[in-house]
Design a protein around this motif. Structure first.
Motif, mmCIF file in Angstrom:
data_model
loop_
_atom_site.group_PDB
_atom_site.id
_atom_site.type_symbol
_atom_site.label_atom_id
_atom_site.label_comp_id
_atom_site.label_asym_id
_atom_site.label_seq_id
_atom_site.Cartn_x
_atom_site.Cartn_y
_atom_site.Cartn_z
ATOM 1 N N THR A 52 -1.175 3.094 -2.239
ATOM 2 C CA THR A 52 0.459 3.600 -2.447
ATOM 3 C C THR A 52 0.121 5.016 -2.899
ATOM 4 N N ASP A 53 0.860 5.865 -2.104
ATOM 5 C CA ASP A 53 1.194 7.120 -2.715
ATOM 6 C C ASP A 53 2.416 7.091 -3.476
ATOM 7 N N ASP B 107 3.969 9.566 -4.915
ATOM 8 C CA ASP B 107 4.900 10.702 -4.758
ATOM 9 C C ASP B 107 5.731 10.521 -3.492
ATOM 10 N N THR B 108 5.000 10.142 -2.560
ATOM 11 C CA THR B 108 5.816 10.020 -1.153
ATOM 12 C C THR B 108 6.128 8.583 -0.920
ATOM 13 N N LYS B 109 5.935 7.859 -1.647
ATOM 14 C CA LYS B 109 6.200 6.306 -1.733
ATOM 15 C C LYS B 109 5.704 5.607 -0.399
ATOM 16 N N GLN B 110 4.818 6.049 0.183
ATOM 17 C CA GLN B 110 4.086 5.836 1.531
ATOM 18 C C GLN B 110 2.685 4.727 1.060
ATOM 19 N N SER C 28 -0.644 2.854 2.611
ATOM 20 C CA SER C 28 -1.464 2.576 3.573
ATOM 21 C C SER C 28 -2.686 1.723 3.357
ATOM 22 N N ASP D 282 -4.741 13.483 -1.216
ATOM 23 C CA ASP D 282 -3.654 14.648 -1.764
ATOM 24 C C ASP D 282 -3.630 14.795 -3.124
ATOM 25 N N HIS E 219 -2.006 13.933 -5.363
ATOM 26 C CA HIS E 219 -0.784 13.038 -5.982
ATOM 27 C C HIS E 219 -1.292 11.863 -6.596
ATOM 28 N N TYR F 152 -1.482 7.707 -7.233
ATOM 29 C CA TYR F 152 -1.693 6.668 -6.291
ATOM 30 C C TYR F 152 -1.651 5.319 -7.242
ATOM 31 N N LYS G 6 -3.356 14.549 -9.412
ATOM 32 C CA LYS G 6 -2.336 15.640 -9.572
ATOM 33 C C LYS G 6 -3.108 16.888 -9.998
#
Length: 584
Positions: free
Chosen positions: A374-375, A377-380, A382, A401, A403, A405, A428
């Protein structure tokens, strides 16, 4: 002497911390997961039409029967536009505890009006006051339609209470599973769906009360990341008919076989060797009601069991199986806390059963493993496949990225889903790569470690001084109070309510035991505290009068209550009295 003993324990803990590189603790993975569940049921008079045969009561009883033989905690809230009956979280230690819960459910009555917010709000309070650390909480909220409010209350009032309850459940990680019994086609599905979605639960909608037992079993399985396995149902012919029940491996703690039929059935059970088992026995628990029968096999042997069922001719019989597994996913090594975009991080994990690495190849058979990232930063989120063999789980993750996680390993089979504890990894800007961090550990920063240890010693010293005060403030209760409320003007009495005290620590107000009903606000000044030898200490700083044996007594400085003591509290401003009996 006690303080000295705690000091030795603290010193041992400090030495352990110093021996662990980086101060990282690896907590034992929880095995046999326990639940803290509150069943909040709409008991408005409209249920007389949508649930004529009180199947909702049977469904709640089946949920109780599916609970583990020991350890789970279940409470019940029966609501209309107010709380009619309530049973605090009861820890199940034996069959008698389950019987108490089911008897309570059978005694529920119905009343006018409906306010879902009242039911949910009270359910959250019950969990707040009685939840046990390490248990997995949940609320099941059942209603048969839209709100039907008392003329003195507005929908805005209800919405405000509902919003506050949802937010509190969300903040505390309590998923709310909503069930909409849409018998008249007027169910406010959107509101129930919002409650479940916001809290991480799930919405179930049905037009028939007959579906409720199945829904409750699905909720129980879903919450513990188990799966309901449909077995071959049939139409009864008046003779014993065979159903195969496969126990896939040796890591099954309990096999719950639910048999749903509108009429009684007779059941027999043969183990994989063909030997008929005694029902019930020390390894087989059997319960039945008007709507279901449930067979719970404890630590069943691997292989094909044979269930024989005789039902009333032409009666449709549905059968489901829910396994309760002792299985966890555990990472082989701690993932790096920092990385950088482009890094490739090795992933290794395994299954554990009974606190040991699982040696049962059957657990891995036909299962799939994946890495869930789970990213933050983007709340996405995978998901990528991992390689799973009977030797373990392997794969790799390439950081995409710069970010933050959250990473976990998921294993899914036909019978269960399990996830490892999530691990945070930051990529980051400014964060070192995993390889760079490893190389940078060649030199030990003793100044940093020394200051860290000194800070820990100060914290431990402060904790030791506060420990005695904390223990006193968090001393546990024993037993329960039976509460009856009498209207002194009409002479009417409520049904007795049994309030378990074990869920409270340090002290509890009588107002809390009365569900914080506004009309009993005067009872806030009546407080119970744990006394010596499993007694209760009663303190009264209110305007209420308290009697025992017909005599008024002063409890301003405390009054001891022993087993079977009965007292009567008169609440002057509302012309009502509260009778309490202390039971062990």
């Amino acid at each position: 002497m006690k303080l000295q003993r705690y000091a030795y324990m603290a010193l041992a803990l400090l030495l352990l911390v110093m021996a662990v590189p980086g101060g990282v603790f690896a907590a034992d993975a929880a095995t046999d997961t326990k639940i803290d569940a509150v069943l909040a049921a709409d008991v408005s008079t409209s249920m007389n039409e949508s649930d004529v045969n009180k199947v909702s009561y049977e469904a709640m009883k089946m949920f109780v029967d599916m609970a583990s033989v020991q350890g789970d905690k279940i409470g019940v809230v029966a609501y209309t536009d107010q709380i009619l009956r309530e049973k605090a979280l009861l820890k199940i230690n034996n069959a008698g505890d389950k019987k108490d819960l089911k008897t309570f459910i059978d005694q529920l009555t119905r009343g006018p009006y409906t306010d879902v917010a009242v039911g949910l709000s009270e359910a959250v309070k019950v969990l707040e006051s009685g939840a046990e650390q390490g248990h997995v909480p949940l609320i099941v909220l059942l209603t048969d339609g839209n709100n039907s409010l008392n003329p003195g209350k507005t929908q805005a009032d209800s919405d405000k209470v509902l919003g506050e309850a949802v937010q509190k459940a969300k903040d505390k990680g309590i998923p709310v599973y909503t069930i909409g019994l849409n018998a008249d086609g007027k169910l406010n599905k959107d509101k129930l769906e919002s409650v479940s979605k916001e809290t991480g639960g799930k919405l179930f909608v049905t037009s028939s009360a007959e579906d409720l037992p199945k829904i409750l079993s699905e909720i129980y399985a879903s919450h513990l990341k188990l799966k309901v396995v449909p077995l071959n149902g049939f139409t009864a012919n008046g003779q014993f008919q065979d159903v195969k029940v496969t126990i896939p491996n040796g890591s099954v703690l309990e096999a719950n076989i639910s048999i749903m039929s509108g009429k009684p059935v007779e059941a027999k059970l043969l183990d994989p060797k063909g030997k008929e088992q005694n029902i019930p026995s020390d390894k087989i628990v059997y319960t039945s009601s008007n709507a279901y029968s449930l067979i719970k096999i404890l630590n069943p042997a691997q292989g094909d069991w044979t269930l024989k069922i005789k039902g009333v001719p032409q009666e449709k019989i549905d059968i489901n199986l829910v396994y309760n597994y002792d299985v966890q996913v555990v990472l082989d090594a701690q993932l790096p806390k920092t990385a950088k975009a482009g890094d490739s991080i090795a992933i290794k994990a395994h299954l554990e059963s009974g606190g040991q690495k699982a040696a049962d190849a059957g657990l891995y058979k036909n299962a799939k493993a994946s890495l869930v990232v789970t990213d933050l930063d983007t709340k996405q989120a995978s998901e990528a496949p991992l390689t799973l063999t009977d030797k373990g789980i392997e794969g790799s993750w390439k950081v995409a990225d710069s970010h933050a996680y959250e990473v976990k390993v998921k294993v899914e089979s036909a019978n269960f889903t399990r996830e490892s504890a999530p691990v945070s990894v930051s990529a980051k800007s400014g964060g070192a790569s995993s390889s760079g961090e490893a190389s940078g550990d060649k030199g030990v920063n003793w100044v940093k470690i020394g200051s860290w240890i000194a800070g820990l010693v100060v914290l431990l010293a402060a904790a030791l001084f506060g420990l005695a005060f904390w223990k006193k403030a968090n001393k546990g209760f024993f037993g329960q109070l039976v509460i009856e409320i009498k209207d002194e003007e009409t002479g009417e009495r409520t049904n007795p309510q049994y309030k378990k005290l074990s869920g409270f620590k340090g002290k509890v107000q009588l107002h809390q035991l009365l569900s914080l009903a506004p009309e009993f606000a005067e009872t806030k000044g009546i407080v119970f505290k744990p006394g010596p030898n499993d007694t209760l200490l009663l303190f009264n700083e209110s305007a209420c009068t308290i009697e025992k044996g017909g005599r008024v007594f002063d409890a301003a400085k405390g009054k001891e209550l022993k087993k079977n003591d009965r007292i009567r509290v008169t609440v002057p401003n509302i012309q009502k009295s509260v009778s309490l009996e202390y039971l062990k």
